[in-house]
Design a protein around this motif. Structure first.
Motif, PDB file in Angstrom:
ATOM      1  N   TYR A  29       0.853  -1.320  -0.065  1.00 47.78           N
ATOM      2  CA  TYR A  29       0.073   0.067  -0.008  1.00 47.78           C
ATOM      3  C   TYR A  29       0.664   1.010  -0.044  1.00 47.78           C
ATOM      4  CZ  TYR A  29      -4.206   2.695   1.413  1.00 47.78           C
ATOM      5  OH  TYR A  29      -5.225   3.535   1.330  1.00 47.78           O
ATOM      6  N   LEU A  30       0.954   2.098  -0.871  1.00 46.01           N
ATOM      7  CA  LEU A  30       1.387   3.289  -1.055  1.00 46.01           C
ATOM      8  C   LEU A  30       0.618   4.567  -0.950  1.00 46.01           C
ATOM      9  CD1 LEU A  30       3.655   2.409  -4.444  1.00 46.01           C
ATOM     10  CD2 LEU A  30       4.198   2.035  -2.079  1.00 46.01           C
ATOM     11  N   THR A  31       0.941   5.684  -0.140  1.00 49.05           N
ATOM     12  CA  THR A  31       0.097   6.664   0.056  1.00 49.05           C
ATOM     13  C   THR A  31       0.961   7.918  -0.211  1.00 49.05           C
ATOM     14  OG1 THR A  31       0.818   6.635   2.451  1.00 49.05           O
ATOM     15  CG2 THR A  31      -1.343   5.292   1.968  1.00 49.05           C
ATOM     16  N   ASN A  48      -9.512  10.002  -7.323  1.00 47.13           N
ATOM     17  CA  ASN A  48      -9.467  11.405  -7.365  1.00 47.13           C
ATOM     18  C   ASN A  48      -8.304  12.046  -7.797  1.00 47.13           C
ATOM     19  OD1 ASN A  48      -7.813  10.351  -5.079  1.00 47.13           O
ATOM     20  ND2 ASN A  48      -8.429  12.273  -3.612  1.00 47.13           N
ATOM     21  N   LEU A  49      -7.520  11.420  -8.704  1.00 46.14           N
ATOM     22  CA  LEU A  49      -6.346  11.858  -9.302  1.00 46.14           C
ATOM     23  C   LEU A  49      -6.365  12.832 -10.704  1.00 46.14           C
ATOM     24  CD1 LEU A  49      -4.383   8.382  -9.415  1.00 46.14           C
ATOM     25  CD2 LEU A  49      -4.056  10.269  -7.879  1.00 46.14           C
ATOM     26  N   GLY A  80      -5.519  20.887  -8.969  1.00 48.20           N
ATOM     27  CA  GLY A  80      -5.519  21.846  -8.091  1.00 48.20           C
ATOM     28  C   GLY A  80      -6.628  22.004  -7.097  1.00 48.20           C
ATOM     29  N   ALA A  81      -8.028  21.707  -7.630  1.00 47.45           N
ATOM     30  CA  ALA A  81      -9.241  21.733  -6.956  1.00 47.45           C
ATOM     31  C   ALA A  81      -9.161  20.700  -5.927  1.00 47.45           C
ATOM     32  CB  ALA A  81     -10.190  21.788  -7.532  1.00 47.45           C
ATOM     33  N   ALA A  82      -8.552  19.660  -6.184  1.00 45.40           N
ATOM     34  CA  ALA A  82      -8.476  18.230  -5.318  1.00 45.40           C
ATOM     35  C   ALA A  82      -7.316  18.003  -4.207  1.00 45.40           C
ATOM     36  CB  ALA A  82      -8.399  17.013  -6.016  1.00 45.40           C
ATOM     37  N   GLN A 137      -2.820  10.554   3.479  1.00 40.74           N
ATOM     38  CA  GLN A 137      -3.208   8.912   2.968  1.00 40.74           C
ATOM     39  C   GLN A 137      -3.838   8.956   1.927  1.00 40.74           C
ATOM     40  OE1 GLN A 137      -2.272   6.496   5.118  1.00 40.74           O
ATOM     41  NE2 GLN A 137      -1.305   7.993   6.099  1.00 40.74           N
ATOM     42  N   THR A 138      -4.039  10.276   0.880  1.00 42.38           N
ATOM     43  CA  THR A 138      -4.709  10.410   0.024  1.00 42.38           C
ATOM     44  C   THR A 138      -3.723  11.042  -0.967  1.00 42.38           C
ATOM     45  OG1 THR A 138      -5.854  12.144   0.264  1.00 42.38           O
ATOM     46  CG2 THR A 138      -7.073  10.134   0.731  1.00 42.38           C
ATOM     47  N   PRO A 139      -3.450  10.870  -2.469  1.00 39.16           N
ATOM     48  CA  PRO A 139      -4.073   9.513  -2.994  1.00 39.16           C
ATOM     49  C   PRO A 139      -3.292   8.327  -2.626  1.00 39.16           C
ATOM     50  CG  PRO A 139      -2.541  10.989  -4.509  1.00 39.16           C
ATOM     51  CD  PRO A 139      -2.778  11.874  -3.276  1.00 39.16           C
ATOM     52  N   TRP A 140      -3.499   7.522  -3.263  1.00 38.99           N
ATOM     53  CA  TRP A 140      -2.977   6.111  -2.757  1.00 38.99           C
ATOM     54  C   TRP A 140      -2.847   5.070  -3.952  1.00 38.99           C
ATOM     55  CZ3 TRP A 140      -6.157   1.860  -3.994  1.00 38.99           C
ATOM     56  CH2 TRP A 140      -7.430   2.066  -3.909  1.00 38.99           C
TER      57      TRP A 140
END
Length: 715
Positions: free
Chosen positions: A357-359, A393-394, A451-453, A459-462
């Motif tokens: 798991y990569l965060t 959410n990328l 930019g908006a995200a 922990q995000t993104p992952w």
């Protein structure tokens, strides 16, 4: 002094007054307290385990430079089960970009997935060091230390996006380590407890573990000792420590607290014979723990040499030793299984046993180590398949995954929202590029957010690399008989490949050290204990030589077999066998030739498909000196030739004598044809064209009647 003075006063008839009584009483109590404290501070037999011990465990990392505004590196260390750890300190040596902004750059350490320390680098341009204490609650048996952070070249501003450049870098130097302060839990009588202490990294580093054999060990006892040594060598995690094989009368054996004693019953000291049941030994070998005068012994013995060797194979089986809770284990010829599972290479290598798991945003990566048997290397047609998932959410226009082999990119793929829950990437290894029998695979994600995200949640993104990701590595036998591939030929399918060892008739302390060095490296690569090691004090039979890979060591005076090989050696002895002669590679002065040691890797004169290793010198101390270059992976990695020379000033030289490096000429010819396959095809096509032209000319001449007229003309 107080007691003597008191009696002097009494005998002289002088009565001390009240003040004097109190004075003498205080002096006496003070002396008593000093005596008690001095006794407590002295080491007491049986209480050594209460003393605080220290051990520094170096990380197995080379100097590494990480680039990008988000950097990450992984290191590993272990804790022994018998340590009562009181304190753990991580010591780091690192350097960051001179352009880095110290107000926004930071480094974070996490242990086994839990973050515990963050700091900002100092305003220094050179090497920095940092000592960081680790919370004991995070320490496990096997520990993964992750160093991550951001190296920024300007202050972060919400209104502007930071640009990643090559100047965002962090270099972590080798020498980083974990320092332990602990108390030892003394071993119990269980065999598994002795094995844990005997194999412990601190025990070996402090020269507290030895394997002892009889002073003039028989060939069978030497074989048993080498099985045990190689079994230990494969489990040792450090790159510069080993367990010596020696005799009980040496200084290294006398100072060791943990001794593995291997001998037939007749060759055991009486103190050990008294611990064994002679009746049971008529049909069994025995493995038994014994403690005496603060020393811990594991006695391995039998009347029968075959049973002794079987017991030593039990010692070489890590799983069996870790499972044996009794203090005595009897080994029978039929009912006791001692072999480890044979490692037949099947072509597929699972990269990870659990999902990784990569965060965090930006560049995140995970590295995997792939190892083939030492006698094989990769072949064309190998592939790597990565199965993964990632957040939705990328910014999918800029997010991608890349697969690297030895830091060379093989292929990339853009991430998409549609495949976020189930995506994969398959890449092929470069054709014609030999990677050897070990290499690294790195899977790197660039997890970019729009930019908006943007989020403050680390922990995000992952991204998640699935456990079914695998490398399908087609392999082929290693063909080069050079130290680059040593101990190739002496191992097959990760076990001993019919090794015949021709030894000196009388063994010196230097000879035992030479044996330790030779088989320490072989044991590092041997993952199974099922192969055969056979010792000989004279030249083996033609059948043995034809069917074996041979190791010969010692001086010509000690070993007649080496004298018989002199004409085959790259570095030959003079006619009196007192020193080496000059050759086309090295001019050797007479005295210098008497004080150098050599390790020579030859094609066996008895079998062109077998190898012959000769470690020899005019003096046994120089034989040992030569063996120090073939004892550890880091030492043998320096050499690409087939002959090594070491002198008294510790200068060591590498030479290549073989014109054809393969084990037989047939293989070499096949290799030449394969390398020039296109040329062969072109020549074949050209020859075919010539034949067609000649045939066409013949048919034209025949059809036109030229051949008939020519025949009539001759008539």
């Amino acid at each position: 002094m107080f007691v003597n003075k008191f009696f002097i006063n009494k005998q002289s008839g002088i009565k001390p007054n009240g003040i004097s009584k109190w004075f003498f009483w205080l002096i006496g109590m003070l002396a008593l307290l000093i005596g008690m404290s001095s006794n407590l501070s002295c080491p007491i037999s049986g209480q050594a385990a209460n003393n605080l011990q220290t051990y520094t465990q170096p990380f197995q990392n080379s100097t590494t430079t990480l680039s990008g505004d988000a950097v990450e590196a992984n290191m590993y260390f272990i804790k022994m089960d018998y340590w009562q750890v009181k304190k753990v300190t991580i010591n780091l040596n690192f350097q960051i970009s001179q352009l880095a902004n110290r107000e926004t750059s930071d480094i974070t350490l996490s242990l086994n997935g839990t973050k515990f320390y963050s700091f900002r680098p100092k305003k220094e341009t050179g090497l920095q060091t940092r000592a960081i204490e680790v919370p004991l609650r995070l320490i496990q048996g096997e520990n993964q230390l992750k160093i991550s952070g951001q190296i920024l070249n300007k202050k972060g501003q919400q209104s502007s996006q930071l640009v990643q450049t090559p100047a965002n870098w962090l270099t972590i130097y080798n020498g980083a380590n974990a320092n332990f302060e602990y108390r030892l839990q003394p071993p119990t009588t269980a065999i598994k407890s002795f094995y844990a202490h005997f194999s412990g990294t601190d025990t070996i580093a402090n020269a507290n573990s030895v394997i002892t054999l009889p002073h003039q060990a028989s060939n069978a006892e030497l074989s048993a000792g080498m099985y045990a040594l190689t079994g230990e060598a494969r489990t040792i995690t450090t790159e510069n420590t080993q367990i010596p094989v020696t005799t009980a009368d040496t200084a290294v054996a006398k100072q060791a607290d943990y001794q593995l004693v291997i001998a037939t019953y007749q060759h055991l000291p009486k103190v050990f014979q008294q611990q064994l049941d002679r009746q049971r030994l008529r049909e069994h070998a025995v493995i038994k723990t014994y403690t005496h005068d603060g020393k811990h012994y594991l006695i391995v013995s039998a009347f029968n040499t075959k049973l002794l060797q079987k017991a030593s194979r039990f010692i070489a089986n890590q799983e069996l030793m870790q499972e044996t809770v009794a203090d005595t284990k009897y080994i029978s010829s039929n009912s006791t299984q001692t072999f480890t599972s044979e490692l037949q290479y099947g072509g597929k290598k699972q990269l990870t046993t659990s999902d990784d798991y990569l965060t965090g945003a930006k560049h995140q990566s995970s590295t995997y180590f792939v190892s083939l048997p030492v006698d094989r290397t990769n072949a064309d047609g190998s592939k790597i398949r990565i199965h993964f998932r990632y957040a939705k959410n990328l910014d999918f226009k800029r997010s991608l995954v890349t697969v690297y082999v030895n830091d060379s990119a093989l292929g990339s793929k853009r991430l998409t929202a549609a495949r976020a829950n189930n995506d994969e990437l398959t890449v092929s290894l470069p054709k014609g590029k030999a990677l050897g029998h070990s290499f690294t695979i790195r899977v790197a994600f660039d997890l970019e957010m729009s930019g908006a995200a943007q989020s403050d949640n680390a922990q995000t993104p992952w991204a998640l690399i699935k456990a079914d990701s695998e490398a399908t590595i087609k392999s082929k036998p290693v063909a080069a008989l050079l130290f680059t591939n040593y101990p190739y030929l002496f191992l097959k399918n990760a076990t001993f490949n019919h090794i015949a060892v021709v030894r000196p008739r009388t063994l010196t302390s230097d000879d035992f050290q030479t044996l330790t060095n030779i088989f320490n490296l072989i044991g590092t690569y041997a993952q199974s204990n099922t192969g055969n090691i056979q010792f000989y004090t004279h030249q083996p039979s033609k059948t043995v030589l034809k069917n074996s890979n041979v190791i010969a060591f010692g001086t010509p005076a000690q070993n007649a077999f080496i004298r018989s090989l002199n004409s085959k050696l790259y570095f030959k002895y003079n006619r009196h066998f007192t020193g080496f002669l000059s050759n086309e590679k090295l001019s050797i002065e007479k005295t210098y030739g008497q004080n150098i040691g050599t390790a020579q890797l030859l094609r066996s004169p008895y079998n062109q498909r077998a190898g012959l290793l000769v470690v020899t010198a005019a003096k046994s101390s120089d034989v040992y000196r030569a063996s120090t270059q073939i004892n550890f992976q880091r030492n043998i990695a320096q050499y690409q030739g087939d002959a090594i020379v070491v002198d008294h000033d510790n200068n060591h030289y590498n030479y290549r004598f073989k014109k054809h490096k393969t084990v037989n000429d047939g293989v070499n010819a096949k290799t030449v044809i394969q390398k020039n396959s296109k040329l062969v095809i072109y020549l074949g096509i050209a020859l075919l064209i010539v034949v067609i032209i000649l045939l066409a000319g013949f048919l034209i001449m025949r059809k036109s009647g030229l051949l008939e007229r020519k025949g009539q003309h001759h008539e």
